[in-house]
Design a protein around this motif. Structure first.
Motif, mmCIF file in Angstrom:
data_model
loop_
_atom_site.group_PDB
_atom_site.id
_atom_site.type_symbol
_atom_site.label_atom_id
_atom_site.label_comp_id
_atom_site.label_asym_id
_atom_site.label_seq_id
_atom_site.Cartn_x
_atom_site.Cartn_y
_atom_site.Cartn_z
ATOM 1 N N ALA A 160 29.490 -6.815 -13.088
ATOM 2 C CA ALA A 160 30.214 -6.713 -12.101
ATOM 3 C C ALA A 160 31.525 -7.083 -12.316
ATOM 4 C CB ALA A 160 29.499 -7.231 -10.795
ATOM 5 N N PRO A 164 34.492 -6.959 -6.283
ATOM 6 C CA PRO A 164 33.388 -6.546 -5.038
ATOM 7 C C PRO A 164 31.905 -6.486 -5.320
ATOM 8 C CG PRO A 164 34.398 -4.405 -5.984
ATOM 9 C CD PRO A 164 34.952 -5.546 -6.848
ATOM 10 N N GLN A 165 30.929 -6.424 -4.447
ATOM 11 C CA GLN A 165 29.923 -6.194 -4.899
ATOM 12 C C GLN A 165 28.952 -7.225 -5.942
ATOM 13 O OE1 GLN A 165 29.690 -2.356 -6.271
ATOM 14 N NE2 GLN A 165 30.817 -1.390 -4.252
ATOM 15 N N ALA A 166 29.495 -8.451 -5.722
ATOM 16 C CA ALA A 166 29.005 -9.546 -6.585
ATOM 17 C C ALA A 166 29.016 -10.984 -5.747
ATOM 18 C CB ALA A 166 29.791 -9.777 -7.673
ATOM 19 N N GLN A 167 29.270 -10.718 -4.537
ATOM 20 C CA GLN A 167 29.255 -12.073 -3.646
ATOM 21 C C GLN A 167 27.995 -12.506 -3.678
ATOM 22 O OE1 GLN A 167 32.288 -13.807 -2.319
ATOM 23 N NE2 GLN A 167 31.003 -15.322 -2.394
ATOM 24 N N HIS A 168 26.998 -11.897 -3.250
ATOM 25 C CA HIS A 168 25.593 -12.465 -3.214
ATOM 26 C C HIS A 168 25.016 -12.939 -4.440
ATOM 27 C CE1 HIS A 168 24.725 -8.408 -5.089
ATOM 28 N NE2 HIS A 168 23.399 -8.847 -5.339
#
Lengths: 141, 339
Positions: free
Chosen positions: B97, B142-146
């Motif tokens: 990511a 984006p899309q890697a916070q979790h």
């Protein structure tokens, strides 16, 4: 005459040895030592070299960068004084060149135990200290 | 979405405080609370889920990494299913990511900023985690916070070892002692304590360092002449002598100085130059020891006596002191005042 307390107060430094705080700090023009920093008179700088010097602000300037213990040697001006830090050349112990014009005093202050040294009119080289290990290493207190 | 090719000033300004917050987080030494443990275990569960590996719910807490290292292979052997795939898979997902979205130059800028504020002794694993978190939380990958959140929660106690059927996790250290050796930044601190362990996990396990050099406990707590003489490793022996104190050591050996002289500018005190027996030479280069007394008293009212090493070719005490400042001994003799 200026007491150590007066000089330390300007920089909000607590005296390490209260017994010495009221003693006047002599203003000298010969060689002096403050812990691991030596102050030695040298010939005045030429005009070209002189342009590299900067006026030391009232808040002072630290003469040894990145000291080990967080204690610092600070040059503090009374009247205009000028300082030119040495480049970080390998092998040289020179910290920089100090010029104190007639009528001015440079106070070299240590933020811990070494107190203060008064430096009268003249041009000086400030030098750091080394010791012999497998490589020469800089000593800093 | 295209690659992020530059940082805004606002983003750059956030990097140093962000790194500082990570450093403080990693250096915590308070015990983990029940709430924190629950959060750690939940982070682990999310890591397993992100990796597509069923969560077993079995977490073994131990007091120190030493116990974990002992217990882990035994447990793993019994269960016969050693599997480090979980952390690897989550690592790979975050890398993909971050790597896919950040241009090399931006990655370098973020890495430098994070690294500059980091500590030499800390595992690169931590700075790598902080770098990736910065890419997500400051640069805005984006899309890697979790994933970042899951890893941060899972890592917020001590080091952990995930397996197919269990996790072993160590508590945080209860003590970390360091000293600052340079301006804040990469390599600015090292492990050191002259009075106790540099890192300890409760009463269970401790590490000892003398100015960054790992040493056995006796070097710090009980340096003796006998132990120093019997130490075969020259580096450890040097640390032990420094811990014991060079002046005390010279005294204990019954050595006499080869030269003494009044200390210029330091009235009432003398310089003493000592020759060292071959078997006590601390370095490859032969040295002599110059013993000095501080011209000023320490804050505790004592006067420090200390020794520094000079080339063995130097014949007298004043020349040794002058050599330390690379100056003519004749000038050194003229010192008007020392403080």
């Amino acid at each position: 005459m200026t007491s150590l307390q007066t000089i330390l107060d300007r920089h909000h430094i607590l005296a390490a040895d209260q017994a010495l705080a009221d003693i006047d700090v002599p203003i000298l023009t010969g060689p002096q030592r403050q812990g691991d920093v030596l102050i030695v008179p040298r010939p005045p700088l030429g005009n070209a070299e002189h342009t590299t010097m900067t006026s030391v602000p009232a808040t002072g300037v630290q003469v040894v960068r990145g000291e080990a213990t967080g204690n610092s040697h600070i040059l503090s001006p009374e009247g205009p004084i000028y300082w030119s830090p040495a480049g970080q050349r390998d092998g040289s112990l020179t910290l920089g060149v100090l010029e104190v014009p007639a009528g001015s005093v440079a106070w070299l202050i240590h933020t811990d135990e070494h107190g203060a040294n008064g430096i009268g009119p003249g041009t000086y080289r400030l030098t750091g200290k080394r010791e012999q290990a497998d490589e020469l290493r800089r000593v800093a207190d | 979405m295209g690659k992020i090719t530059e940082l805004t000033d606002e983003q750059r300004a956030q990097l140093a405080p962000y790194a500082q917050a990570w450093i403080e987080w990693v250096l915590r030494t308070d015990p983990t609370t029940a709430d924190e443990r629950a959060r750690v275990e939940d982070g682990m569960r999310r890591c397993y889920e992100a990796a597509g590996i069923p969560w077993h719910g079995r977490v073994v807490w131990v007091r120190s990494p030493l116990v974990a290292c002992t217990a882990e292979p035994i447990a793993a052997h019994i269960l016969q299913h050693v599997n480090d795939a979980v952390r690897d898979a989550v690592d790979d997902a975050v890398d993909d990511a971050v790597g896919g979205a950040v241009d090399g130059a931006v990655g370098d800028a973020v890495r430098d900023a994070v690294r500059d504020a980091w500590f030499r002794y800390m595992s690169p694993w931590w700075s790598w985690d902080a770098l990736r978190a910065a890419c997500v939380e400051i640069v805005g990958v984006p899309q890697a916070q979790h994933l970042v959140d899951a890893l941060r929660d899972a890592n917020s106690a001590g080091i952990w070892w995930p397996h197919t059927h269990f996790v072993i996790v160590s508590d945080r250290p209860s003590v970390i002692n360091r000293e600052q050796i340079g301006p804040s930044g990469w390599g600015s601190h090292r492990l050191h304590s002259a009075t106790g362990p540099s890192i300890a996990w409760g009463d269970e396990w401790a590490l000892w360092h003398w100015h960054g050099t790992p040493v056995p406990e006796w070097v710090i707590t009980n340096p003796t002449i006998e132990a120093i003489q019997n130490e075969p490793n020259t580096e450890i022996r040097r640390c032990a002598i420094e811990s014991f104190g060079w002046p005390r050591y010279l005294d204990a050996l019954g050595l006499q100085p080869v030269d003494t002289a009044p200390d210029p500018g330091n009235p009432g005190h003398r310089l003493e130059l000592y020759d060292l027996p071959t078997d006590t030479q601390p370095f490859t280069e032969p040295v002599r020891l110059l013993v000095m007394r501080n011209a000023s008293l320490d804050r505790d009212g004592t006067r420090r006596t200390f020794a520094e090493t000079v080339p063995a070719s130097i014949g007298d005490a004043v020349s040794a002191a002058a050599w330390q400042f690379d100056i003519d001994p004749a000038i050194y003799r003229q010192l008007e005042r020392a403080t």
